[in-house]
Design a protein around this motif. Structure first.
Motif, PDB file in Angstrom:
ATOM      1  N   THR A  42       1.790  -4.708  -4.046  1.00 16.11           N
ATOM      2  CA  THR A  42       2.550  -4.708  -5.275  1.00 16.11           C
ATOM      3  C   THR A  42       1.834  -3.573  -6.376  1.00 16.11           C
ATOM      4  N   VAL A  43       2.949  -3.051  -7.178  1.00 13.61           N
ATOM      5  CA  VAL A  43       2.624  -1.932  -8.011  1.00 13.61           C
ATOM      6  C   VAL A  43       3.052  -2.422  -9.328  1.00 13.61           C
ATOM      7  N   TYR A  44       2.022  -2.464 -10.439  1.00  5.72           N
ATOM      8  CA  TYR A  44       2.474  -2.900 -11.550  1.00  5.72           C
ATOM      9  C   TYR A  44       2.394  -1.721 -12.693  1.00  5.72           C
ATOM     10  N   ARG A  45       3.569  -1.416 -13.079  1.00  4.32           N
ATOM     11  CA  ARG A  45       3.822  -0.134 -13.866  1.00  4.32           C
ATOM     12  C   ARG A  45       3.685  -0.477 -15.261  1.00  4.32           C
ATOM     13  N   CYS A  46       2.788   0.104 -15.960  1.00  6.64           N
ATOM     14  CA  CYS A  46       2.893  -0.180 -17.431  1.00  6.64           C
ATOM     15  C   CYS A  46       3.889   0.727 -18.211  1.00  6.64           C
ATOM     16  N   TRP A  47       5.034   0.413 -17.820  1.00  9.24           N
ATOM     17  CA  TRP A  47       6.132   1.092 -18.525  1.00  9.24           C
ATOM     18  C   TRP A  47       7.318   0.380 -18.070  1.00  9.24           C
ATOM     19  N   LEU A  63       4.680  17.779   7.037  1.00 12.06           N
ATOM     20  CA  LEU A  63       5.413  17.095   6.044  1.00 12.06           C
ATOM     21  C   LEU A  63       4.902  15.641   6.163  1.00 12.06           C
ATOM     22  N   ALA A  64       4.000  14.899   5.835  1.00 15.87           N
ATOM     23  CA  ALA A  64       3.717  13.419   5.905  1.00 15.87           C
ATOM     24  C   ALA A  64       3.288  12.924   4.475  1.00 15.87           C
ATOM     25  N   PRO A  65       3.846  11.754   4.421  1.00 16.68           N
ATOM     26  CA  PRO A  65       3.489  10.915   3.318  1.00 16.68           C
ATOM     27  C   PRO A  65       1.753  10.466   3.234  1.00 16.68           C
ATOM     28  N   PRO A  66       1.466  10.301   2.248  1.00 18.52           N
ATOM     29  CA  PRO A  66       0.013  10.003   2.004  1.00 18.52           C
ATOM     30  C   PRO A  66      -0.093   8.511   2.745  1.00 18.52           C
ATOM     31  N   GLY A  67      -1.399   8.586   3.312  1.00 25.52           N
ATOM     32  CA  GLY A  67      -1.661   7.575   4.341  1.00 25.52           C
ATOM     33  C   GLY A  67      -1.273   7.646   5.668  1.00 25.52           C
ATOM     34  N   THR A  68      -0.785   8.531   5.902  1.00 27.57           N
ATOM     35  CA  THR A  68      -0.236   8.593   7.440  1.00 27.57           C
ATOM     36  C   THR A  68      -1.378   9.276   8.277  1.00 27.57           C
ATOM     37  N   GLY A 120      -8.773  -1.420   1.380  1.00 29.50           N
ATOM     38  CA  GLY A 120      -8.626  -2.943   0.948  1.00 29.50           C
ATOM     39  C   GLY A 120      -7.787  -2.977  -0.323  1.00 29.50           C
ATOM     40  N   VAL A 121      -7.005  -1.950  -0.756  1.00 24.10           N
ATOM     41  CA  VAL A 121      -6.155  -2.190  -2.093  1.00 24.10           C
ATOM     42  C   VAL A 121      -4.966  -2.788  -1.729  1.00 24.10           C
ATOM     43  N   ARG A 122      -4.660  -3.974  -2.358  1.00 20.62           N
ATOM     44  CA  ARG A 122      -2.998  -4.489  -2.029  1.00 20.62           C
ATOM     45  C   ARG A 122      -2.388  -4.416  -3.368  1.00 20.62           C
ATOM     46  N   ALA A 123      -2.862  -4.156  -4.257  1.00 18.31           N
ATOM     47  CA  ALA A 123      -2.366  -3.836  -5.750  1.00 18.31           C
ATOM     48  C   ALA A 123      -2.676  -2.624  -6.336  1.00 18.31           C
ATOM     49  N   VAL A 124      -1.708  -1.994  -7.212  1.00 21.91           N
ATOM     50  CA  VAL A 124      -1.832  -0.770  -8.016  1.00 21.91           C
ATOM     51  C   VAL A 124      -1.474  -1.153  -9.253  1.00 21.91           C
ATOM     52  N   GLN A 148       3.667   8.228  -5.309  1.00 22.41           N
ATOM     53  CA  GLN A 148       2.539   8.412  -4.462  1.00 22.41           C
ATOM     54  C   GLN A 148       1.673   7.367  -4.764  1.00 22.41           C
ATOM     55  N   ARG A 149       1.461   6.927  -6.284  1.00 27.42           N
ATOM     56  CA  ARG A 149       0.506   6.097  -6.729  1.00 27.42           C
ATOM     57  C   ARG A 149       0.770   4.699  -5.965  1.00 27.42           C
ATOM     58  N   ALA A 150       1.955   4.380  -6.221  1.00 27.11           N
ATOM     59  CA  ALA A 150       2.582   3.156  -5.899  1.00 27.11           C
ATOM     60  C   ALA A 150       2.367   2.845  -4.425  1.00 27.11           C
ATOM     61  N   GLY A 151       2.482   4.038  -3.527  1.00 30.80           N
ATOM     62  CA  GLY A 151       2.163   3.918  -1.974  1.00 30.80           C
ATOM     63  C   GLY A 151       0.749   3.434  -1.622  1.00 30.80           C
ATOM     64  N   ARG A 152      -0.234   3.524  -2.510  1.00 26.16           N
ATOM     65  CA  ARG A 152      -1.512   3.269  -2.202  1.00 26.16           C
ATOM     66  C   ARG A 152      -1.730   1.739  -1.952  1.00 26.16           C
TER      67      ARG A 152
END
Length: 858
Positions: free
Chosen positions: A348-353, A37-42, A300-304, A336-340
């Motif tokens: 930063t995660v920008y959620r369109c809702w 059991l490990a989150p994405p990106g580990t 290289g991702v810093r924003a989702v 999970q998407r925000a964790g990217r």
């Protein structure tokens, strides 16, 4: 020369999972299985397979949910080893393989491993299997897990299996994987950097979805959020939208931004996918489907920017439609998407809702087994020898209605027999490596349109190629002209051609062969069907339930499944053709008809060839506008091909039709004579007053017992004129109880003899029997007559000499005392020739004018 895997493990990259590698290998060594059991990106996909391969000393097969993820994982690990892909680390995906004799870690799609298990259940040459991303709950991943548990229990106790999950539902997987005792669960905490949330709800009036899918206005809003992210944040931007069409639409909207805009989805060429997964000299905006949610690393991702939408399989068993629908993302998916954005640095995660909308999201996505078409799943179970899957360790059982529909489809394709066991034809179809509907189209289409053309069309359907204007023939011609999309299609077509048996082993194929194809109107001078009809035939073979004919006088279609369908507005390439074969149609949310997304031309002869199991010829007898109508029809599923009138239909069908007609129109359709009405009313009175054994003759009772009282008459009906000759009186008399029937005339007489000697008909009104009689004829009658064993008084309508009611009474004795004097006073002057005695109880009753004698009327 040192082992490259040992060298990597001696100095692993700085990934959180490195701290848990020893615990994983110890658990596998002691128990044979483990759940990580490990989150994405580990780093679990990067480091666990090499650690396991080094520990077991053999080959480790690692499953990935998608081809793009398998290729990317192999490339990343090979890069860390300083080797090309195909040496120590390789991959196998459908239609492509890069391996060598020295490969120790092999990345594969779950479907590839499933095919291997079906060919060789012992997995010879494989020492361990790692199931990655099991939390996504794809259908083939659930099945592969269950089959591996079965293999370990019965064939390969030494086979090591590790399941890796990114969610807290790992305990459930551990319970299934461990068999008798749960597998050990090794937890590795994530080391994600903080991610700041920014809520970006759409402007008022902009809805994310409408019946046609994602709205253009909402994609405009997502594009605006991407521009905001580029202005506010540093680094690359990763954007999540639900499908390839939305990826293309958003890329177009972002033209001109100060960044490289890269699409990312499974249909792209390897080169385009690699561009999206590799950092470049400029800032990038990677516009992706859910493939980048957890199984891919995008550096290289810093924003989702998250559009908040996802594609999930849905099956409408009533309409016979299955496909992907766009739904709101789940909360776990959004996390999970925000964790990217926080894998390499704070992001930063920008959620369109809105934040309030977020609280209403479902906690987790539904597993595919609960929503998908289970036809391929059921075929895999049959090939494994477990048609219902009851003896397999599935994470949850498949829904019974979906499995019933799947088995029905497989029987229609001759892939399984009546017991559910796989047939030789079914094994051929399973070996094609495509959905059973497409496999059937390839196997049966090859002898009809040529193996190459059949493979090309099936490859196009398998790739879900966008058809311009919904026209699949135009799409095929476009693929043949070449281009990026065509390369993958060409490889798939070649693979399908290689998988096709050189000689047909499918016994049903000959039934579908078009008779004298060279004489078909759609054949070219060489005797081959033109591409238009060849594509239509292959599509029809794949989806016979979606063969459609245009409705008379309209632009909509009726499919053989009984579902209505119409082309989307503006897609007029095929609209108006008499017949089409529909490859893709959505469920038409909020509309009565489904929307056709892609189709090809067809004709009736080919439709018959493609769906012989749907051809039906039957005689139908129906009740139409008060008459019996008998027809013999030939139908292809719900589509009526031909009809003719039948002069003398079978008797049982006529009886059924009349029964349905009477239930629909009521008993008034029968010839109710005065005698029949009178008898029914007499029986009704006795039933209401005396009860049994006198029958209930109300409408509901008579309709329910139609065969009992009208059976012999209905059996003689052949046309509507016969209905007028039905003897309703005789039918009602069949209901009379024996021996009580002998008392009918006593208990409910048809006529009553009055003091004048006249026999007068008794009218059995619904409330009370009525006797209409001239007043002079009942002189001397002291009491009101009664029926039904004396329980019901007759209502007397005492008439004047002119036949008009002079008085109405059910108490004759009281009438003579109180009512008669008034009647006598009013009428004796008007009718002086008639008898109006002062004492009616002693007067002589008279039928007509009393001229002489008798009691004085003065």
């Amino acid at each position: 020369m040192p082992d490259p895997l040992e060298r990597l493990l001696a100095h692993p990259p700085d990934l959180p999972v490195a701290a848990g590698l020893a615990a994983v290998t110890d658990a596998v060594r002691d128990h044979g299985t483990a759940v990580l059991l490990a989150p994405p990106g580990t780093g679990k996909t990067t480091l666990v397979p090499p650690a396991l391969a080094a520990d077991v000393g053999g080959r480790v097969v690692v499953t990935q949910p998608r081809r793009i993820a398998a290729r990317a994982a192999a490339a990343r690990l090979a890069h860390l080893l300083g080797e090309p892909v195909g040496r120590t680390v390789g991959y196998t995906v459908r239609g492509e393989q890069r391996l060598s004799a020295g490969t120790r870690v092999e990345m594969v799609t779950t479907g590839v491993l499933l095919r291997r298990l079906q060919r060789d259940a012992e997995l010879r040459g494989t020492d361990a299997v790692v199931l990655d991303e099991v939390h996504e709950r794809h259908l083939d991943a659930d099945l592969t897990l269950a089959l591996l548990v079965d293999v370990r229990a019965n064939l390969r106790e030494d086979l090591r299996v590790v399941a890796m999950s990114a969610t807290v539902q790992a305990e459930r997987t551990a319970a299934v994987l461990g068999g008798a005792a749960p597998s050990p669960v090794v937890s590795v905490p994530g080391a994600l950097h903080p991610v700041h949330e920014v809520w970006c709800p759409a402007p008022r009036g902009v809805q994310p979805l409408d019946p046609r899918g994602v709205t253009p206005a909402f994609l405009d809003h997502v594009a605006a959020c991407v521009r905001r992210a580029l202005d506010d944040a540093a680094g690359d931007v990763l954007v999540f939208v639900p499908g390839a069409g939305e990826v293309t639409g958003l890329v177009r909207r972002l033209a001109g931004v100060d960044a490289d805009v890269r699409p990312l989805h499974g249909r792209l060429s390897h080169r385009e996918q690699d561009l999206a997964l590799t950092a470049g000299p400029r800032r990038r905006v990677v516009v992706s489907t859910s493939v980048a949610e957890s199984s891919l690393t995008v550096p290289g991702v810093r924003a989702v920017v998250d559009a908040g939408l996802a594609r999930e399989p849905r099956t409408d068993h009533r309409r016979g439609l299955a496909g992907l629908v766009t739904v709101r993302v789940s909360r776990s998916g959004a996390v999970q998407r925000a964790g990217r954005a926080g894998r390499e640095a704070p992001g930063t995660v920008y959620r369109c809702w809105s934040e309030s909308d977020h609280a209403r999201l479902s906690p987790h996505p539904l597993p595919e087994i609960a929503t998908a078409d289970l036809t391929a799943f059921a075929l895999e179970l049959a090939c494994w020898g477990s048609p219902d899957g009851a003896d397999l360790a599935l994470l949850e059982p498949p829904p019974a209605p979906a499995m019933t529909a799947a088995r029905t489809t497989l029987r229609a394709l001759a892939a399984v027999d009546e017991s559910g066991s796989v047939t030789a034809r079914g094994r051929v179809m399973a070996g094609i490596g495509a959905d059973p509907h497409l496999a059937r189209a390839l196997v049966d289409g090859a002898p009809l349109v040529g193996a190459r053309r059949a493979a090309e069309v099936v490859a196009m359907l398998d790739a879900d190629v966008r058809a311009p204007g919904g026209d699949l023939v135009a799409a095929l011609r476009g693929l043949r002209r070449g281009g990026e999309e065509a390369r993958e299609w060409s490889r798939t077509a070649g693979r399908l051609l290689d998988a096709l048996p050189t000689t047909t082993t499918a016994p049903a194929a000959a039934e579908h062969r078009h008779p004298a194809a060279h004489r078909h109107p759609g054949a070219d001078p060489g005797g081959r069907l033109t591409d238009d009809l060849a594509v239509g035939l292959v599509v029809a073979l794949a989806h016979p339930e979606r063969i459609a004919r245009r409705r008379p006088g309209g632009t909509t279609y009726l499919m053989t499944s009984g579902t209505g369908a119409a082309f989307a507005p503006g897609e007029a390439a095929l609209a108006g053709l008499p017949w089409v074969a529909v490859a893709d149609a959505d469920r038409g949310a909020g509309r009565s008809d489904a929307t056709i997304r892609s189709a090809a031309p067809l004709d009736e002869a080919l439709a018959r060839d493609a769906a012989p199991s749907l051809l039906r010829e039957r005689s139908t007898v129906t009740w139409v506008d008060g008459r019996v109508e008998a027809r013999r029809t030939t139908s292809l599923g719900a589509i009526e091909l031909a009809a003719e009138t039948v002069a003398r239909p079978p008797a049982h069908l006529v009886v059924d039709a009349v029964r349905q007609g009477l239930a629909q129109d009521g008993l008034a359709a029968l010839p109710w004579t005065a005698s029949a009405v009178a008898l029914r009313r007499r029986l009704d009175l006795l039933h209401r007053v005396l009860g049994g054994p006198w029958p209930d003759v109300g409408d509901d009772a008579l309709l329910a017992g139609l065969d009992l009282w009208l059976g012999p008459d209905l059996a003689r009906i052949r046309r509507s004129a016969d209905l007028a000759r039905v003897d309703v009186v005789a039918g009602l008399r069949r209901l009379l109880p024996w021996p009580a029937a002998a008392r009918l005339d006593e208990l409910a007489p048809e006529r009553v003899t009055v003091p004048s000697g006249s026999s007068i008909r008794l009218d059995y009104e619904p409330d009370q029997p009525v006797l209409a009689v001239r007043l002079q004829e009942v002189f001397g009658w002291r009491r009101t007559p009664r029926v039904a064993d004396g329980r019901v008084p007759v209502l007397l309508h005492l008439l004047s000499p002119a036949g008009r009611p002079a008085a109405v009474t059910a108490d004759l004795e009281s009438f003579w005392t109180t009512g008669y004097p008034q009647v006598r006073a009013e009428l004796r002057g008007r009718y002086p020739k008639h008898s109006w005695p002062q004492d009616p109880l002693t007067a002589v009753p008279a039928r007509g004018v009393r001229r002489t004698g008798g009691t004085s009327s003065t």
